[in-house]
Design a protein around this motif. Structure first.
Motif, PDB file in Angstrom:
ATOM      1  N   LYS A 143      13.922  11.989   3.897  1.00 36.98           N
ATOM      2  CA  LYS A 143      14.825  12.082   2.519  1.00 36.98           C
ATOM      3  C   LYS A 143      14.742  10.533   1.890  1.00 36.98           C
ATOM      4  N   ALA A 144      14.575   9.681   2.036  1.00 41.05           N
ATOM      5  CA  ALA A 144      14.023   8.168   1.082  1.00 41.05           C
ATOM      6  C   ALA A 144      13.303   8.260   0.145  1.00 41.05           C
ATOM      7  N   ASN A 145      14.038   7.581  -1.445  1.00 46.43           N
ATOM      8  CA  ASN A 145      13.577   7.114  -2.147  1.00 46.43           C
ATOM      9  C   ASN A 145      11.954   6.408  -2.408  1.00 46.43           C
ATOM     10  N   PHE A 146      11.200   6.862  -3.123  1.00 50.76           N
ATOM     11  CA  PHE A 146      10.285   6.249  -3.762  1.00 50.76           C
ATOM     12  C   PHE A 146      10.086   5.115  -3.123  1.00 50.76           C
ATOM     13  N   LYS A 147      11.106   4.162  -3.896  1.00 54.48           N
ATOM     14  CA  LYS A 147      10.738   2.771  -3.539  1.00 54.48           C
ATOM     15  C   LYS A 147      10.874   2.896  -3.129  1.00 54.48           C
ATOM     16  N   PHE A 148      12.030   2.957  -1.542  1.00 47.05           N
ATOM     17  CA  PHE A 148      12.385   2.602  -0.635  1.00 47.05           C
ATOM     18  C   PHE A 148      11.344   2.561  -0.389  1.00 47.05           C
ATOM     19  N   LEU A 149      10.252   3.893   0.561  1.00 44.03           N
ATOM     20  CA  LEU A 149       9.058   4.082   1.341  1.00 44.03           C
ATOM     21  C   LEU A 149       7.988   3.486   0.742  1.00 44.03           C
ATOM     22  N   ILE A 150       8.027   3.137  -0.544  1.00 44.01           N
ATOM     23  CA  ILE A 150       6.947   1.859  -1.192  1.00 44.01           C
ATOM     24  C   ILE A 150       7.416  -0.138  -0.786  1.00 44.01           C
ATOM     25  N   ALA A 151       8.088  -0.029  -0.644  1.00 38.95           N
ATOM     26  CA  ALA A 151       8.280  -0.866  -0.109  1.00 38.95           C
ATOM     27  C   ALA A 151       8.235  -1.089   1.437  1.00 38.95           C
ATOM     28  N   VAL A 152       8.645  -0.125   2.582  1.00 41.43           N
ATOM     29  CA  VAL A 152       8.540   0.102   3.466  1.00 41.43           C
ATOM     30  C   VAL A 152       6.279  -0.211   3.799  1.00 41.43           C
ATOM     31  N   CYS A 153       6.420   0.573   2.837  1.00 41.38           N
ATOM     32  CA  CYS A 153       4.815   0.565   3.724  1.00 41.38           C
ATOM     33  C   CYS A 153       3.670  -1.069   2.953  1.00 41.38           C
ATOM     34  N   LEU A 154       4.825  -1.356   1.808  1.00 42.17           N
ATOM     35  CA  LEU A 154       4.247  -3.023   1.273  1.00 42.17           C
ATOM     36  C   LEU A 154       4.515  -3.868   2.488  1.00 42.17           C
ATOM     37  N   LEU A 155       5.340  -4.110   3.325  1.00 37.79           N
ATOM     38  CA  LEU A 155       6.014  -4.801   4.281  1.00 37.79           C
ATOM     39  C   LEU A 155       5.561  -4.088   5.406  1.00 37.79           C
ATOM     40  N   ILE A 156       5.458  -2.943   5.629  1.00 35.59           N
ATOM     41  CA  ILE A 156       3.376  -2.738   7.411  1.00 35.59           C
ATOM     42  C   ILE A 156       2.726  -3.459   7.243  1.00 35.59           C
ATOM     43  N   MET A 157       1.893  -3.810   5.805  1.00 33.95           N
ATOM     44  CA  MET A 157       0.991  -4.015   5.053  1.00 33.95           C
ATOM     45  C   MET A 157       0.760  -5.436   5.763  1.00 33.95           C
ATOM     46  N   SER A 158       1.767  -5.811   4.858  1.00 38.91           N
ATOM     47  CA  SER A 158       2.095  -7.393   5.226  1.00 38.91           C
ATOM     48  C   SER A 158       1.803  -7.844   6.185  1.00 38.91           C
ATOM     49  N   ILE A 159       2.498  -7.375   7.229  1.00 36.01           N
ATOM     50  CA  ILE A 159       2.675  -7.975   8.586  1.00 36.01           C
ATOM     51  C   ILE A 159       1.418  -7.575   8.907  1.00 36.01           C
ATOM     52  N   GLN A 160       0.832  -6.399   8.897  1.00 37.06           N
ATOM     53  CA  GLN A 160      -0.880  -6.509   9.831  1.00 37.06           C
ATOM     54  C   GLN A 160      -1.137  -6.949   9.024  1.00 37.06           C
ATOM     55  N   ILE A 161      -1.134  -7.709   7.382  1.00 28.34           N
ATOM     56  CA  ILE A 161      -2.267  -8.842   7.026  1.00 28.34           C
ATOM     57  C   ILE A 161      -2.529 -10.298   8.120  1.00 28.34           C
ATOM     58  N   THR A 162      -0.813 -10.334   8.206  1.00 29.78           N
ATOM     59  CA  THR A 162      -0.445 -12.024   8.238  1.00 29.78           C
ATOM     60  C   THR A 162      -0.991 -11.894   9.737  1.00 29.78           C
ATOM     61  N   LYS A 163      -0.845 -10.270  10.809  1.00 26.22           N
ATOM     62  CA  LYS A 163      -1.541 -10.943  12.055  1.00 26.22           C
ATOM     63  C   LYS A 163      -2.961 -11.056  12.038  1.00 26.22           C
ATOM     64  N   GLY A 164      -3.543 -10.011  11.121  1.00 25.42           N
ATOM     65  CA  GLY A 164      -5.072  -9.852  10.962  1.00 25.42           C
ATOM     66  C   GLY A 164      -5.439 -12.044  10.747  1.00 25.42           C
ATOM     67  N   VAL A 165      -4.838 -12.235   9.889  1.00 23.21           N
ATOM     68  CA  VAL A 165      -4.969 -13.662   9.621  1.00 23.21           C
ATOM     69  C   VAL A 165      -5.177 -14.589  10.668  1.00 23.21           C
ATOM     70  N   LEU A 166      -3.880 -13.952  11.210  1.00 22.59           N
ATOM     71  CA  LEU A 166      -3.637 -15.429  12.314  1.00 22.59           C
ATOM     72  C   LEU A 166      -4.191 -15.385  13.976  1.00 22.59           C
ATOM     73  N   LYS A 167      -4.721 -13.928  13.788  1.00 16.49           N
ATOM     74  CA  LYS A 167      -5.857 -13.228  14.941  1.00 16.49           C
ATOM     75  C   LYS A 167      -7.081 -14.351  14.888  1.00 16.49           C
ATOM     76  N   TYR A 168      -7.614 -13.977  13.631  1.00 10.96           N
ATOM     77  CA  TYR A 168      -8.941 -15.236  12.704  1.00 10.96           C
ATOM     78  C   TYR A 168      -8.853 -16.209  13.032  1.00 10.96           C
ATOM     79  N   ASN A 169      -7.793 -17.255  12.383  1.00 11.74           N
ATOM     80  CA  ASN A 169      -7.304 -17.880  12.607  1.00 11.74           C
ATOM     81  C   ASN A 169      -7.740 -18.676  14.208  1.00 11.74           C
ATOM     82  N   LYS A 170      -7.178 -18.135  15.361  1.00 11.05           N
ATOM     83  CA  LYS A 170      -6.874 -18.648  16.797  1.00 11.05           C
ATOM     84  C   LYS A 170      -8.559 -18.047  16.925  1.00 11.05           C
TER      85      LYS A 170
END
Length: 431
Positions: A143-170
């Motif tokens: 029942k969450a509104n769109f703004k909240f869902l979009i924010a959660v999606c962007l947060l997940i994507m940011s975490i995954q991209i950050t993890k990808g960058v860290l693993k790449y650098n390692k």
């Protein structure tokens, strides 16, 4: 259980969702068949097994650009849409918390089915386990509104991209340390234990991504044994996939797409409530974003000689490319549905989608017979392009058998079991 607590019937189903689900299921099959038939890292690396030239290389290029992660994303989006649809319709029929209890039981059963599928049907790449867990968490977001869902999606994507960058650098760091140690060794200098460890570590990384012949031979021998021997031999891989890999990747992969699917459903996109121009624009924008990224990454992997570092580049851009390509595919497919292009095929795909659980599990049953010692022991014997023939035969068979089955029965066999257990009573089966 009240008499109103019944599953969605055929006339209540949304045909466009079933058609998309059928297409996504076959798209997942074209990926899974590599994992079931090729040893080691042959799933994604043609240089490791399956052929890296001619038609085999062409097959890898095509599948990696258009199908890898993308079809799983569409399937996950549809699952998210289906979860909302399920709760909406059930809440209209049932009082209090009964609808919520049924939803929780339904997805808890999916976790159980996934574990059985992975361990006993020998498919370590099972997605039902992750879907069931993600769906339980998804309940809180229904029942969450769109703004909240979009924010959660962007947060997940940011975490995954950050993890990808860290693993790449390692990985870059590991590679550079190994090269430095190798250079010192070639110059005749004595290496420290740390430097020897650096060479050994990079060698291990390279060999995991580029399966060595002796390792492949060992896996082939295990696969060619009987069913129980296979269960024992590969249970460790399943445990890794359903623990570390789930928390590191698959949960977020599935959950992100489910959230997007919820929003797409709420917007009426899946149900053809938008204009033709909207779907055309959705297709064009999705492909303009997704295809160049995926093409660039695929070429980087190929030009690097399938270097593990190049594969890590894909992890960084995976969410952006897979979601964009998924939107492009969905836009194109919904135009076909709107104008009933190849209507006979769409009808058959809808039947495949209605029986998605049964057809998905049947893929593994077929694979166990084809590739293990239970049946023909063909594991490791077919080239990548030859597996496309197997894929096509399975697809055509299910396109024929699924409509035929549904002309006599209300559900697929496993859908019937799932629904009967979910609602706590035996459901009507035959029409």
């Amino acid at each position: 259980m009240t008499s109103s607590a019944v599953p969605i019937m055929g006339q209540e189903r949304i045909n466009s969702l079933d058609i998309l689900r059928g297409v996504a299921l076959f798209g997942i099959l074209i990926m899974n068949i590599n994992g079931m038939a090729l040893p080691g890292s042959g799933y994604g690396n043609p240089n490791a097994w399956g052929g890296a030239s001619g038609w085999d290389l062409t097959t890898w290029f095509t599948v990696n650009i258009f199908f890898e992660s993308t079809m799983r994303t569409i399937f996950s989006m549809l699952f998210g849409a289906g979860a909302i649809l399920f709760m909406d319709r059930l809440s209209e029929k049932l009082p209090g918390n009964e609808a919520s209890e049924i939803y929780m039981r339904r997805n808890s059963l999916l976790i159980l089915f996934g574990a059985i599928h992975a361990y006993l049907l020998l498919w370590f790449g099972d997605i039902l386990f992750y879907y069931g867990i993600a769906a339980l968490i998804l309940f809180s977001f229904r029942k969450a509104n769109f703004k909240f869902l979009i924010a959660v999606c962007l947060l997940i994507m940011s975490i995954q991209i950050t993890k990808g960058v860290l693993k790449y650098n390692k990985l870059i760091d590991d590679y550079e340390k190994s090269i430095a140690a190798e250079t010192k060794k070639e110059a005749g200098e004595t290496l420290t234990k740390k430097e020897e460890g650096a060479i050994k570590k990079w060698t291990g990384i390279w060999e995991r991504r580029n399966t060595q012949p002796e390792k492949a031979k060992e896996e082939i021998e295990k696969r060619h044994k009987g069913w129980w021997d296979n269960v024992l031999a590969f249970k460790g891989r399943v445990m890794t996939m359903e623990s570390y890999v789930m928390y590191d990747f698959f949960f977020f992969d599935a959950f992100l797409a489910m959230l997007v699917g919820m929003m797409v459903y709420r917007l009426g996109i899946f149900t053809l409530e938008k204009s033709t121009g909207f779907y055309g624009g959705m297709m064009i924008v999705g492909y303009l974003i997704g295809l160049p990224i995926r093409y660039y990454i695929t070429m980087e992997i190929y030009n690097s000689g399938f270097n593990p570092i190049a594969f890590k580049v894909m992890d960084i851009f995976l969410d952006v490319s897979r979601l964009a390509l998924a939107m492009g595919h969905i836009g194109l497919l919904l135009l076909f549905v709107r104008y009933n292009i190849l209507g006979f095929l769409l009808k058959a795909l809808g039947a495949v989608g209605r029986m998605a659980l049964s057809n998905y599990i049947m893929h593994s049953v077929i694979f166990v017979f084809l590739f293990t010692g239970v049946g023909l022991s063909m594991f490791g014997e077919l080239m990548r392009h030859e597996l496309i023939y197997v894929w096509a035969i399975i697809c055509v068979s299910q396109l024929i058998l699924s409509p035929l089955w549904l002309s006599y029965y209300k559900y697929g066999p496993l859908e019937w079991v799932w629904r009967s257990l979910t609602y706590g009573e035996r459901q009507a089966f035959k029409k």
